[in-house]
Design an enzyme around this catalytic site. Sequence first.
Site, mmCIF file in Angstrom:
data_model
loop_
_atom_site.group_PDB
_atom_site.id
_atom_site.type_symbol
_atom_site.label_atom_id
_atom_site.label_comp_id
_atom_site.label_asym_id
_atom_site.label_seq_id
_atom_site.Cartn_x
_atom_site.Cartn_y
_atom_site.Cartn_z
ATOM 1 N N SER A 57 -12.063 -23.671 -3.782
ATOM 2 C CA SER A 57 -12.283 -22.506 -4.503
ATOM 3 C C SER A 57 -12.867 -21.224 -3.755
ATOM 4 O O SER A 57 -13.281 -21.445 -2.542
ATOM 5 C CB SER A 57 -13.302 -23.014 -5.663
ATOM 6 O OG SER A 57 -13.312 -24.020 -6.306
HETATM 7 N N1 SAM Z 1 -15.428 -28.821 -4.780
HETATM 8 C C1 SAM Z 1 -13.887 -28.584 -3.951
HETATM 9 C C2 SAM Z 1 -13.968 -27.922 -2.396
HETATM 10 O O1 SAM Z 1 -15.164 -27.524 -2.074
HETATM 11 O O2 SAM Z 1 -13.042 -27.702 -1.830
HETATM 12 C C3 SAM Z 1 -12.999 -27.879 -4.537
HETATM 13 C C4 SAM Z 1 -12.637 -28.651 -5.647
HETATM 14 S S1 SAM Z 1 -10.929 -28.131 -6.360
HETATM 15 C C5 SAM Z 1 -11.065 -26.781 -7.045
HETATM 16 C C6 SAM Z 1 -11.018 -29.576 -7.845
HETATM 17 C C7 SAM Z 1 -10.885 -30.818 -7.278
HETATM 18 O O3 SAM Z 1 -11.310 -31.799 -8.458
HETATM 19 C C8 SAM Z 1 -9.504 -31.427 -6.914
HETATM 20 O O4 SAM Z 1 -9.651 -31.971 -5.558
HETATM 21 C C9 SAM Z 1 -9.350 -32.399 -7.961
HETATM 22 O O5 SAM Z 1 -8.493 -33.293 -7.381
HETATM 23 C C10 SAM Z 1 -10.506 -33.026 -8.311
HETATM 24 N N2 SAM Z 1 -10.634 -33.627 -9.606
HETATM 25 C C11 SAM Z 1 -10.195 -33.382 -10.657
HETATM 26 N N3 SAM Z 1 -10.298 -34.287 -11.918
HETATM 27 C C12 SAM Z 1 -11.299 -34.979 -11.204
HETATM 28 C C13 SAM Z 1 -12.008 -36.107 -11.821
HETATM 29 N N4 SAM Z 1 -11.978 -36.648 -13.018
HETATM 30 N N5 SAM Z 1 -12.894 -36.781 -10.801
HETATM 31 C C14 SAM Z 1 -13.016 -36.431 -9.459
HETATM 32 N N6 SAM Z 1 -12.313 -35.500 -9.186
HETATM 33 C C15 SAM Z 1 -11.280 -34.674 -10.054
#
Ligand code: SAM
Length: 223
Positions: free
Chosen positions: A69
Amino acid sequence: MESSRSAALEEFALARERLVRRLSERGVRDERVLKAVYETPRHRFLPEAFWGQAYKDTPVPIGEGQTISAPGVVATMTEALSLAGHEQVLEVGTGSGYQAALLHSLAATVLSIERIPVLAEQAEAILSEMGCDRVKVRVGDGTQGAADCAPFDRILVTAGGPELPLPLLSQLAIGGLLVGPFGRRGEQELLRVQRAGAQRFTREVIGRCRFVDLIGEAGWSAR
Ligand code: SAM
């Protein structure tokens, strides 16, 4: 070779200084959060081809159709957690690991859950290289939280879900805070929820945002 490496590191540090100034001008007030952003090398969490964009206020692709993000959103969400340093934090959506590294600087322990194994593996490797030894990365469906480690003082959801996942609310400590994006696919409200009592939650909308999907049992189904 060594001198060009140290010149690049100096350039990144200057870029972080400019980023922190911009975040502060845009209203981020928590000095601890600004310090953590200044001290955390965001470029290390990106594919090298994107290092030039590391300190712009923009999301960047990290592979597997996911993104890290934008720093402005990350700082706003981190500030909304009101961390003092003693908290047990759950992060849902490890992605690159950058947010987990920031949380490591600001809280006592961090459990971060990622559903895509290859991202979890990469994030774990870089977090360990950076000495973030109070962060644990787990592969799984973060919408179910981690009942074996609950309660959590803070829960940060970093993917956009249709509604607040009930398992996460039940794993929040009394007095604890949950921050995350919820609403439609492609546009969400950024919510800050406080657990005021066993069955009492208060919520406030702190912004609008656009996150990748939160996919799981208490999230969206995979497309
Ligand atoms: N916090 C992260 C960073 O610092 O890079 C960015 C997060 S990215 C916007 C969203 C992440 O959430 C993705 O890697 C995606 O695979 C993960 N995601 C989506 N649904 C999820 C779930 N139910 N459990 C765990 N991770 C999930």
